[in-house]
Design an enzyme around this catalytic site. Structure first.
Site, mmCIF file in Angstrom:
data_model
loop_
_atom_site.group_PDB
_atom_site.id
_atom_site.type_symbol
_atom_site.label_atom_id
_atom_site.label_comp_id
_atom_site.label_asym_id
_atom_site.label_seq_id
_atom_site.Cartn_x
_atom_site.Cartn_y
_atom_site.Cartn_z
ATOM 1 N N THR A 115 0.818 -1.119 -0.267
ATOM 2 C CA THR A 115 0.027 -0.004 0.122
ATOM 3 C C THR A 115 0.835 1.331 0.280
ATOM 4 O O THR A 115 0.412 2.517 0.455
ATOM 5 C CB THR A 115 -1.013 0.153 1.454
ATOM 6 O OG1 THR A 115 -0.334 -0.227 2.251
ATOM 7 C CG2 THR A 115 -1.954 -1.067 1.142
ATOM 8 N N ASP A 163 8.185 -6.223 8.725
ATOM 9 C CA ASP A 163 7.998 -7.761 8.849
ATOM 10 C C ASP A 163 9.349 -8.697 8.635
ATOM 11 O O ASP A 163 9.287 -9.828 9.155
ATOM 12 C CB ASP A 163 7.047 -7.974 7.215
ATOM 13 C CG ASP A 163 5.868 -7.264 6.915
ATOM 14 O OD1 ASP A 163 5.005 -7.367 7.821
ATOM 15 O OD2 ASP A 163 5.991 -6.195 6.412
#
Length: 285
Positions: free
Chosen positions: A20, A208
């Protein structure tokens, strides 16, 4: 994680065309019923015994609540299971914090998720949200980490902060705390500070990568948070330096790299992920 020798079953909480950070994205968000259905399939085949669960970006409260139910059930299967949670909620830009997930996720993280997590990797803003306490100094940060320990997790790593680094303004501070209760009931807390060089670009996916590598290196060095964090942060540096170098070449002299050019060079960094040369040292506090 696979490169580091873990057998991974991946459940995508979202299926997007791209991350995004781009101007546009298309795709689907997995809901709690769909997550439950996938888990049921694993359970029916009796392949739901795991050593670790790792969760990251989630947008939906019912999905997050379902994750908690599944983690609790998996812990019944294997009491040694370690749940690593990256409570992705928001970040600070120019000193101002803002959430990039719906606000109703905060109470679910705080009241349900963090209490069942063993390792959490919030950034400074997320640690402040979870405890309701602002961090202005390193002492504040250590107290916030103690508050987070009291909520459940044995290991807390504040992955990035806007604290002043002893090495200077070009460095970013991460702080880690590992609290263990010995058999006789005494508690030992190991705390560390890591200062890594700032890289002047906005990357997507670093959280992540950090959480996955922290999982792997704490597995390989279970009682040495210092070494686990040194390997994690050093590997991150290798990946980011390679990414920025490559992005600048692609963008051309004097141009700012775009989102596509700043995609993390994961494949090209395989060797650094497997066996990172330690280029960032941690200080024991």
């Amino acid at each position: 994680l696979q490169v580091l020798g873990f057998e991974v079953d991946t459940v995508n909480s979202v299926q997007f065309s791209n991350h995004t950070g781009y101007a546009h994205w298309k795709g689907q968000v997995l809901n709690s019923d769909e997550l439950h259905e996938l888990y049921e399939g694993l359970k029916l085949n009796k392949v739901n015994r795991y050593d670790y669960v790792l969760t990251g970006y989630t947008r939906d409260t019912s999905f997050l609540a379902m994750v908690v139910d599944i983690v609790q059930e998996l812990k019944e299967q294997n009491s040694n299971l370690v749940y690593v949670c990256d409570p992705v909620m928001g970040d600070k830009w120019n000193g101002e914090g803002s959430m990039y997930v719906p606000k109703d996720l905060l109470p679910v993280y705080r009241d349900k998720v963090v209490p069942v997590a063993d390792i959490i990797t919030p950034n400074q803003f997320e640690a402040e949200l979870l405890t309701g306490r602002k961090i202005y100094t390193e002492k504040d940060a250590l107290e916030v980490m103690d508050m987070l320990h009291a909520m459940g997790p044995e290991t807390v790593v504040i992955t990035s902060s806007d604290l002043q680094a002893p090495l200077g303004n070009d460095y970013l501070i991460a702080l880690g705390s590992h609290r263990k209760t010995k058999a006789d009931g005494t508690r030992i807390t190991q705390r560390i500070r890591v200062e890594s060089p700032k890289v002047d670009a906005v990357f997507v996916g670093t959280g992540d990568l950090f959480a996955a590598m922290l999982l792997a290196w704490t597995h390989k060095h279970p009682n040495n948070l210092k070494v686990a964090c040194e390997k994690t942060v050093s590997a991150m540096q290798h990946v980011l330096q390679r990414t920025i170098k490559s992005a600048k070449v692609q963008a051309g002299e004097g141009n700012k790299p775009n989102s596509a050019q700043l995609e993390l060079r994961m494949v090209q960094s395989k060797k650094d992920i497997e066996n990172p040369e330690i280029i960032v040292k941690a200080t024991v506090l």
